[in-house]
Design a protein around this motif. Structure first.
Motif, PDB file in Angstrom:
ATOM      1  N   GLY A 144       0.811  -1.219   0.000  1.00 13.48           N
ATOM      2  CA  GLY A 144       0.000   0.000   0.000  1.00 13.48           C
ATOM      3  C   GLY A 144       0.836   1.257   0.000  1.00 13.48           C
ATOM      4  O   GLY A 144       2.004   1.249   0.393  1.00 13.48           O
ATOM      5  N   LYS A 161      -6.357  -6.099   4.511  1.00 14.30           N
ATOM      6  CA  LYS A 161      -5.426  -5.121   3.939  1.00 14.30           C
ATOM      7  C   LYS A 161      -4.684  -4.358   5.022  1.00 14.30           C
ATOM      8  O   LYS A 161      -5.172  -4.227   6.148  1.00 14.30           O
ATOM      9  CB  LYS A 161      -6.197  -4.118   3.081  1.00 14.30           C
ATOM     10  N   GLU A 165      -2.964   0.251   2.627  1.00 11.94           N
ATOM     11  CA  GLU A 165      -3.851  -0.118   1.519  1.00 11.94           C
ATOM     12  C   GLU A 165      -5.276   0.378   1.764  1.00 11.94           C
ATOM     13  O   GLU A 165      -5.999   0.703   0.827  1.00 11.94           O
ATOM     14  CB  GLU A 165      -3.888  -1.646   1.359  1.00 11.94           C
TER      15      GLU A 165
END
Ligand code: IMP
Length: 192
Positions: A144, A161, A165
């Motif tokens: 990310g 995530k 992200e």
């Protein structure tokens, strides 16, 4: 009502100023001509937040609050904690900090960690502490591009995530800082 946010970070003050109810207005250390970099000599986030807020109370006699936050890794006995920004050295290098975490972890599976954020508030002769926390785990790759600090290697519980992200919109709802900020704001609102 004016309250000092004991920080030189104008972005933090600006962000919070947009959230506090109208009769309250937040000022930074620079707004009261305090140019001193208050040393964070405490061994816990709570101590550091208190040190900064107490400095302002003692020197200026003003209502004030301060914050401190960091990453705490279970397998590292809560490190880097108060040393989160400068874990790999005084240069405060994010990449080096992450490398050091990985090194210290030695590859253990699914290392548990949390972010904690603490506010210490000195208001009208009383003091209060508010804590926000988000639990999760660390991964051994960076994922990310959002956020900052340890965000690319931290996956909050209930998500797949990393913070980096998930992006600001999600992070700002579930983060340690968001939770601590809510508690502070609730408290200030009750006083009005
Ligand atoms: P501060 O007290 O908010 O300035 O945070 C101190 C340090 O903790 C930062 O420099 C980061 O290394 C780490 N940290 C605190 N909050 C976060 C976060 O939301 N994401 C990633 N790293 C953080």
């Amino acid at each position: 009502m004016k309250i000092i946010f004991a920080t030189h970070n104008h972005n933090k003050v600006k962000e919070l100023n947009q959230l506090v109810p109208k009769p309250i207005s937040l000022l930074s250390l620079d707004d009261i001509n305090c140019t001193k970099e208050i040393e964070e000599t405490g061994s816990t986030l709570e101590e550091n937040a208190k040190i900064k807020a107490d400095y302002v109370l003692k020197k200026y006699g003003l209502n004030c609050f301060s914050d401190d936050s960091g990453l705490e890794v279970d397998a590292l006995q809560g490190a880097p904690g108060v040393f989160s920004a400068r874990y790999a050295g005084p240069e405060k290098n994010n990449d080096a900090n992450i490398e050091k975490i990985w090194e210290e972890l030695g590859g253990i599976l699914n290392p548990k960690a949390c972010f904690r954020s603490v506010f210490h508030l000195n208001l009208n002769g009383k003091s209060y502490s508010f804590e926000g926390r988000v639990d999760g785990k660390l991964i051994y790759e960076k994922r990310g591009s959002g956020g900052f600090g340890y965000d690319p290697i931290f996956i909050p519980e209930g998500f797949e995530k990393t913070f980096a992200e998930l992006g600001d919109e999600v992070k700002n709802k579930i983060s340690h800082r968001a939770k601590a900020t809510m508690l502070l704001l609730e408290h200030l609102t009750v006083l009005l």
